[in-house]
Design an enzyme around this catalytic site. Structure first.
Site, PDB file in Angstrom:
ATOM      1  N   ASP A 157       0.822  -1.264   0.037  1.00 33.51           N
ATOM      2  CA  ASP A 157       0.049   0.151  -0.103  1.00 33.51           C
ATOM      3  C   ASP A 157       0.712   1.303   0.041  1.00 33.51           C
ATOM      4  O   ASP A 157       2.202   1.035   0.712  1.00 33.51           O
ATOM      5  CB  ASP A 157      -0.687   0.039   1.156  1.00 33.51           C
ATOM      6  CG  ASP A 157      -1.640   1.306   1.367  1.00 33.51           C
ATOM      7  OD1 ASP A 157      -2.576   1.613   0.522  1.00 33.51           O
ATOM      8  OD2 ASP A 157      -1.164   2.283   2.448  1.00 33.51           O
TER       9      ASP A 157
ATOM     10  N   GLU B 230       0.876  -0.722  -5.333  1.00 29.59           N
ATOM     11  CA  GLU B 230       0.217   0.500  -5.598  1.00 29.59           C
ATOM     12  C   GLU B 230       0.739   1.742  -5.531  1.00 29.59           C
ATOM     13  O   GLU B 230       1.055   2.313  -4.728  1.00 29.59           O
ATOM     14  CB  GLU B 230      -0.896   0.540  -4.237  1.00 29.59           C
ATOM     15  CG  GLU B 230      -2.039   1.380  -4.521  1.00 29.59           C
ATOM     16  CD  GLU B 230      -2.544   2.286  -3.291  1.00 29.59           C
ATOM     17  OE1 GLU B 230      -3.687   2.714  -3.333  1.00 29.59           O
ATOM     18  OE2 GLU B 230      -1.787   2.492  -2.213  1.00 29.59           O
TER      19      GLU B 230
END
Length: 677
Positions: A333, A387
Site C-alpha cells: 500500500d 500500489e
C-alpha cells in the site's frame, strides 16, 4: 555485489526513454549494492537477516519465557501484566548491547496463553506503559477502551494442511479484494470464521483464484480501513484470533485460492498508547525526526528507510506474515508515498524527470528492492503488487535488471479514467481511440493488475461504478419486471466497462467484493459523523440472491466473464491485435487469446450487418455475448450461427465476417474447426 559503474543495466534496453537518466539508475543500483553489503556483509542472506520475529518479543523456552525488546534510548523497561498484578517493580528488563533489552521468566507457566501484558518504558524521566513491539495480538478493554498486548501461545501448534499449495506462476491472477469486517450483511463487524464459512465458497464459485485481504494488521480505529497500523506483528482482533486467520488461509489454500496481505509499510499510526511511535522516548526510533516524519495529508508517521534497524524491523515483518500465516504475497500500500519526499501529493507525473529528482527517496527504493529480494528467498512463488499512482519506471522489472522487483503494479489510472469519463462526457462523445490508448499503454515488460473499481472508488465521497451509473433509480427500479431506461443503460455500461477492462487493462484482474453484482451506495465505516452506524459498512448479499432483482444478472455476467477469460488464457496472451476502431460509430474490435472481441459502445445504434475484420480467414462462432437473457440482455445474437469469412467490401483489403452488433454490447467470437460441422 559489484559496483555498477560502467556496467550496462538491462532496464536501459527495456525502456529506451530512461537513457537520459542512466546516471540516476546507476546511483539507484550502487546504493542498492552498498546498502546490501552494509546490511548483510558478504555471506548473509535477507532470509537469515530478517529474523526479528524470532528474536524479539515473547518466546516460550523449555524452562521458561524470554522477552526481548529494542529500545536504544530508553533508561529502563519493566514487564507488567496480569501475571504480576501490573506491578512495575517485579520484572525489570536487563539492558544488553545495541539497544536491546531482555528478561527471562523462569517456568513455562510464568506467562499463560491469553494473559495480558504491557511494558513500562522509562525515558527522559518519564514512564509510559506501551504495547510490546513484536506482540502477536492486542485486545481492547470493553470498558476503558484501552488496548493491551495478549500472549498467544495455545497448547497445540496449528496444523497446516496446505503443504502442496503454491501459486502457479503461469496462472493469471483473478483477485477478490475483501475486507473481513464488512463481508457480511449484518450491521456489525464480521469475523474470520464467518468469512471462512460464507465468503470462501462464494469466491470460489465466482471464479476468483486469489483473495487480497485488507485490514489484517492490527489497527485501533476501525474506520481507518486498516491503513493506520499500530502493531505490525499482530492480527487484527476486530475479526478474531490468530488461529482463526490461519484456518481461513488454510481453507482457502485447500480450495486452490491464494491469499495476499494488504501490507502497510508506507506509514504508521502516530498514536503512542497503541502504536510504535516514540516507543523508546524519541521520535526518531522508527521514523524521520521532526516534520519530515509526519505525513502532511494522512496525519501518520513516516518510516526512516535509511536506518538499518528500521529495515530489519520491516523486513522481519514481511518474513513473519509469510511464514507464520502462509500468506502468498503482498499488495504494498501507498508505494507512491514511499517513493518521494513530497509523498506524491499535488504532483503530476507528466515526464520522466519527475521520477529522477531530488524529491525521489532513494532509501525507500532500496528498501522496496530489499523487500522483493527477501520475499523471493522466503517463497519463490509469492506475488508482490505495487500500489503506485506515479508510474515509476522499473517498478515491475527484476532488481538485477535495475528495477524495483515487483510482479505487478495496479493500473490505477484505469478506474480514474472511467470516473472522469462518466462525470464529464455523455456516451455519444466517448472517444474510442482514447479508451484503446489508455487501456493498452503500459511500461514495457511490466505487468499490471487491471480493474475498473476497487475499494477506493466505493468510499464515501465517491460511488461504486453501478451506483454512479444508475443513481437513486437503484432504490426503486431493480426489479426484473421493471423496464427502466436508466437502469438498462447502467447495466449495459457496467458490463461493457468491466469486460473492456478485464480484456485490455492488465495481465491480472481485481474486483472489490460486492461490485461483481453492482453493489449499490458507498462504503462508510462507523464514525462520529454517522452516529457510529454500520449501515454502509457491510455487503448486501441478499440483493444478489433475490431472483426477482437484476443484481443477479450482473453477478451472472461477472462469473461467466471470468470463466471465459480463464478458459482462453486471455490475460496471459501477448498476441493483442487492433482490428478496427470506428470513432464515429463507437465500435472497437481486436483479437487476443485466439478470440475476436467486438465492443459496440454506441448508446442507440445497432448495426445488423456490420463488417467485422478478423485478420484470419475461416469460420467463426460467438462464444460469449453480453446480450444474453441471463445477463439482463435481449438475446439478439444467435449463438449457434456459423459466420463465414470473406473479403469485406467497405473495409477494402480486409478479411472478415458480417455480423449483427446490438448497441452497448460486447461479442466474443472464436475461429472454429471446419471438421466440427
Amino acid at each position: 555485489m559489484e559496483n555498477n559503474k560502467n556496467k550496462h543495466i538491462k532496464i536501459m534496453d527495456i525502456d529506451p526513454y530512461l537513457k537520459p537518466y542512466e546516471s540516476d539508475i546507476n546511483l539507484r543500483m550502487d546504493t542498492y549494492a552498498s546498502s546490501k553489503k552494509k546490511l548483510l556483509g558478504d555471506k548473509q542472506s535477507f532470509k537469515s537477516f530478517a529474523n526479528g520475529g524470532l528474536y524479539y518479543g515473547f518466546h516460550l523456552m523449555k524452562d521458561g519465557w524470554i522477552y526481548r525488546e529494542w529500545a536504544p534510548n530508553a533508561d529502563a523497561l519493566y514487564l507488567i501484566g496480569d501475571f504480576n498484578c501490573w506491578d512495575a517493580h517485579t520484572h525489570p528488563l536487563q539492558k544488553k548491547e545495541n539497544g536491546n533489552w531482555e528478561i527471562f521468566l523462569k517456568g513455562t507457566q510464568a506467562l499463560k496463553h491469553m494473559s495480558f501484558v504491557k511494558v513500562r518504558v522509562v525515558a527522559k524521566g518519564k514512564s509510559k506503559d506501551r504495547i510490546p513491539l513484536y506482540i502477536k495480538r492486542t485486545v481492547q478493554d470493553p470498558i476503558t477502551h484501552d488496548f493491551a498486548g495478549q500472549i498467544w501461545q495455545p497448547d497445540h501448534d496449528f496444523i497446516w494442511q496446505d503443504s502442496e499449495f503454491h501459486i502457479k506462476s503461469k496462472e493469471a491472477l483473478f483477485i477478490y479484494e475483501a475486507h473481513v469486517g464488512m463481508a457480511h450483511e449484518k450491521e456489525g463487524v464480521g469475523t474470520f470464521k464467518e468469512f471462512t464459512e460464507n465468503m470462501l465458497p462464494r469466491i470460489k464459485a465466482e471464479g476468483y483464484n486469489t483473495i487480497q485481504l485488507m485490514a489484517i494488521m492490527q489497527h485501533p480505529y476501525y474506520a481507518s480501513f486498516g491503513y493506520q497500523v499500530s502493531n505490525f506483528f499482530a492480527v487484527s482482533s476486530w475479526f478474531g484470533t490468530p488461529d482463526d486467520l490461519k484456518k481461513l488461509i488454510n481453507a482457502a489454500h485447500l480450495m486452490g485460492i491464494s491469499v495476499l496481505l494488504d501490507l502497510v509499510h508506507s506509514h504508521s499510526i502516530k498514536n503512542i498508547a497503541e502504536g510504535i511511535n516514540e516507543f523508546d522516548g524519541t521520535d526518531y526510533q522508527f521514523f524521520h525526526t521532526g516534520n519530515k516524519g509526519d505525513h502532511p495529508a494522512w496525519g501518520t508517521k513516516l518510516f526512516n528507510y535509511g536506518k538499518p534497524e528500521v529495515i530489519h524491523f520491516l523486513l522481519s515483518n514481511i518474513k513473519f506474515w509469510l511464514e507464520e500465516y502462509h500468506f502468498d504475497g503482498y499488495r504494498f500500500d501507498g508505494v507512491s508515498s514511499m517513493l518521494y519526499h513530497h509523498q506524491g501529493l499535488g504532483v503530476a507525473f507528466t515526464d520522466y524527470s519527475k521520477y529522477f529528482s531530488m524529491e525521489t527517496d532513494i532509501e525507500a527504493i532500496t528498501y522496496l528492492q530489499f523487500a522483493n529480494d527477501l520475499i523471493r528467498e522466503v517463497n519463490p512463488t509469492a506475488v508482490t503488487i505495487a500500489e503506485d499512482m506515479s508510474g515509476m519506471p522499473g517498478m515491475c522489472i527484476p532488481v538485477n535488471f535495475g528495477g524495483l522487483g515487483f510482479d505487478y503494479r495496479l493500473s490505477m489510472g484505469v478506474p480514474d479514467l472511467w470516473v472522469k469519463i462518466l462525470k464529464e462526457l455523455p456516451d455519444e462523445k466517448w472517444s474510442m481511440n482514447q479508451l484503446w490508448y489508455e487501456l493498452t499503454s503500459r511500461r514495457p515488460m511490466e505487468k499490471n493488475i487491471g480493474y475498473s473499481e476497487s475499494h477506493d472508488q466505493a468510499l464515501v465521497g465517491d460511488k461504486t461504478l453501478m451506483f454512479r451509473l444508475a443513481g437513486k433509480e437503484m432504490y426503486s427500479h431493480m426489479l426484473k419486471s421493471d423496464d427502466n431506461l436508466i437502469i438498462n443503460r447502467a447495466m449495459e455500461l457496467d458490463k461493457l466497462i468491466k469486460f473492456f477492462t478485464i480484456t485490455l487493462g492488465g495481465e491480472g484482474y481485481l474486483n472489490f467484493m460486492g461490485n461483481e453484482f453492482g453493489h449499490p451506495e458507498w462504503i462508510d465505516f462507523p464514525r462520529e459523523g454517522n452516529n457510529w452506524s454500520y449501515k454502509y459498512a457491510r455487503r448486501q448479499w441478499s440483493l444478489m440472491e433475490n431472483k426477482d432483482l437484476k443484481y443477479e444478472y450482473l453477478s451472472n455476467f461477472d462469473r461467466e466473464m471470468i470463466k471465459l477469460i480463464k478458459h482462453y488464457n486471455v490475460l496471459s496472451s501477448s498476441d493483442l491485435q487492433n482490428l478496427w476502431i470506428d470513432e464515429k460509430l463507437k465500435l472497437i474490435a481486436f483479437r487476443k487469446g485466439n478470440l475476436v472481441f467486438l465492443f459496440n459502445f454506441n448508446p442507440s445504434c445497432s448495426f445488423p450487418r456490420y463488417e467485422l475484420p478478423t485478420s484470419e480467414e475461416g469460420d467463426y462462432k460467438v462464444v460469449f455475448n453480453s446480450d444474453e437473457v441471463m445477463f439482463g440482455g435481449q438475446k439478439r445474437i444467435d449463438t449457434n450461427y456459423i459466420y463465414h469469412s470473406n473479403v469485406l467490401q467497405e473495409k477494402i483489403g480486409a478479411n472478415g465476417i458480417i455480423i449483427n452488433t446490438p448497441s452497448r454490447t460486447v461479442l466474443v467470437l472464436k475461429k472454429i474447426d471446419n471438421n466440427i460441422h
